[in-house]
Design a protein around this motif. Sequence first.
Motif, mmCIF file in Angstrom:
data_model
loop_
_atom_site.group_PDB
_atom_site.id
_atom_site.type_symbol
_atom_site.label_atom_id
_atom_site.label_comp_id
_atom_site.label_asym_id
_atom_site.label_seq_id
_atom_site.Cartn_x
_atom_site.Cartn_y
_atom_site.Cartn_z
ATOM 1 N N UNK A 51 101.022 56.740 98.736
ATOM 2 C CA UNK A 51 99.895 56.681 99.659
ATOM 3 C C UNK A 51 100.300 57.014 101.092
ATOM 4 N N UNK A 52 101.582 56.866 101.387
ATOM 5 C CA UNK A 52 102.035 56.983 102.772
ATOM 6 C C UNK A 52 102.945 58.176 103.018
ATOM 7 N N UNK A 53 103.257 58.938 101.973
ATOM 8 C CA UNK A 53 104.161 60.081 102.117
ATOM 9 C C UNK A 53 103.359 61.374 102.205
ATOM 10 N N UNK A 54 103.697 62.211 103.164
ATOM 11 C CA UNK A 54 103.020 63.493 103.362
ATOM 12 C C UNK A 54 104.063 64.606 103.450
ATOM 13 N N UNK A 55 103.617 65.829 103.199
ATOM 14 C CA UNK A 55 104.462 67.008 103.354
ATOM 15 C C UNK A 55 103.730 67.986 104.255
ATOM 16 N N UNK A 56 104.409 68.486 105.266
ATOM 17 C CA UNK A 56 103.789 69.458 106.166
ATOM 18 C C UNK A 56 104.828 70.488 106.576
ATOM 19 N N UNK A 57 104.352 71.653 106.921
ATOM 20 C CA UNK A 57 105.261 72.714 107.382
ATOM 21 C C UNK A 57 105.357 72.666 108.901
ATOM 22 N N UNK A 58 106.559 72.945 109.398
ATOM 23 C CA UNK A 58 106.794 73.011 110.835
ATOM 24 C C UNK A 58 107.382 74.367 111.179
ATOM 25 N N UNK A 59 106.969 74.893 112.311
ATOM 26 C CA UNK A 59 107.483 76.172 112.800
ATOM 27 C C UNK A 59 108.406 75.926 113.979
ATOM 28 N N UNK A 60 109.555 76.561 113.987
ATOM 29 C CA UNK A 60 110.557 76.343 115.027
ATOM 30 C C UNK A 60 110.286 77.204 116.252
ATOM 31 N N UNK A 112 121.153 77.568 110.458
ATOM 32 C CA UNK A 112 120.943 78.761 109.658
ATOM 33 C C UNK A 112 119.816 79.632 110.147
ATOM 34 N N UNK A 113 119.448 79.483 111.416
ATOM 35 C CA UNK A 113 118.396 80.314 112.018
ATOM 36 C C UNK A 113 117.068 80.202 111.266
ATOM 37 N N UNK A 114 116.703 78.976 110.894
ATOM 38 C CA UNK A 114 115.453 78.758 110.175
ATOM 39 C C UNK A 114 114.277 78.699 111.146
ATOM 40 N N UNK A 115 113.196 79.331 110.757
ATOM 41 C CA UNK A 115 111.994 79.344 111.593
ATOM 42 C C UNK A 115 110.860 78.506 111.001
ATOM 43 N N UNK A 116 111.000 78.112 109.737
ATOM 44 C CA UNK A 116 109.984 77.271 109.112
ATOM 45 C C UNK A 116 110.645 76.359 108.088
ATOM 46 N N UNK A 117 110.230 75.097 108.093
ATOM 47 C CA UNK A 117 110.694 74.140 107.089
ATOM 48 C C UNK A 117 109.506 73.289 106.651
ATOM 49 N N UNK A 118 109.675 72.645 105.507
ATOM 50 C CA UNK A 118 108.674 71.704 105.013
ATOM 51 C C UNK A 118 109.266 70.308 105.111
ATOM 52 N N UNK A 119 108.582 69.466 105.840
ATOM 53 C CA UNK A 119 109.090 68.123 106.117
ATOM 54 C C UNK A 119 108.301 67.093 105.320
ATOM 55 N N UNK A 120 109.025 66.276 104.568
ATOM 56 C CA UNK A 120 108.420 65.160 103.843
ATOM 57 C C UNK A 120 108.663 63.906 104.681
ATOM 58 N N UNK A 121 107.610 63.208 105.002
ATOM 59 C CA UNK A 121 107.737 62.086 105.921
ATOM 60 C C UNK A 121 106.793 60.946 105.552
ATOM 61 N N UNK A 122 107.055 59.787 106.112
ATOM 62 C CA UNK A 122 106.168 58.634 105.962
ATOM 63 C C UNK A 122 105.245 58.590 107.173
ATOM 64 N N UNK A 123 103.962 58.381 106.931
ATOM 65 C CA UNK A 123 103.021 58.326 108.042
ATOM 66 C C UNK A 123 103.320 57.103 108.903
#
Length: 245
Positions: A51-60, A112-123
């Motif tokens: 219920x409290x875990x989300x996944x979102x993409x972040x751009x660097x 590694x010169x990443x421009x986008x990642x998907x972050x799994x986090x707790x709200x």
Amino acid sequence: MLTLNFGTVLNGVAQLAGLDRDNLPGHFFKQARDLANRRLSIAYMSAAWPELVRVTSLTASPSDKFVLSSAMSEIIEVYQKDPLATTEAIPQNYRLYDDGSDTDERLLYTRGAQTEVYVEYRVARPELTGDVWVASSDYAIGDQVYSGNNFWDVKVARDGTDAGGSAGTSGDPAPTAADTTNWEKVKIPSRFMGYLIQGIYTDYLGANGTPTPAEEQKAESLLSLEIDSLQREQGQVRKPTVSTY
């Protein structure tokens, strides 16, 4: 998310404390509300609750530097692909950093010169601060009130007057789930109900000078049962990540 009514928690604590729930002492609501924040903090961190875990993409910007939003509490994992859409999502090494500025900007760095990642986090855990709602009171955006057995965050400023401009008990209508324009319900997972009732009661005893270790054990066992249900019955066991060289 299945959510609980905080009024049910209040009634449960009152019953354990031997109080008349229809004639509770004036200070009881605020005491139970404040004690609930401590118990919620423990419950939130005790497991990766679906219920409290989300996944979102972040751009660097620039690459390898990602800014975390205030809605994101603990970071659980970082992937190079969406873990909800593919089995090829590989956990990435990352480092959390706080720049110490007045803006409290929280950063996540990869390599590694990443421009986008998907972050799994707790709200982020809600902070229960609201007092009982009063129709004729003024409320600003971001304030919180308690009404109808639940806490509500104010989304639109309320001036305490009715449509005709007069103040008093005929002023702004009470918060409801249907009025999503003006109010947002503070959501608390229903699975925490038993733990909150027992935990708040335990802290209530301690605050009044009668700490009881046995009651604390009861609270911990209720939370352990929920964790066991999550992992054993629902099969939500997270595999440990092992760093290799």
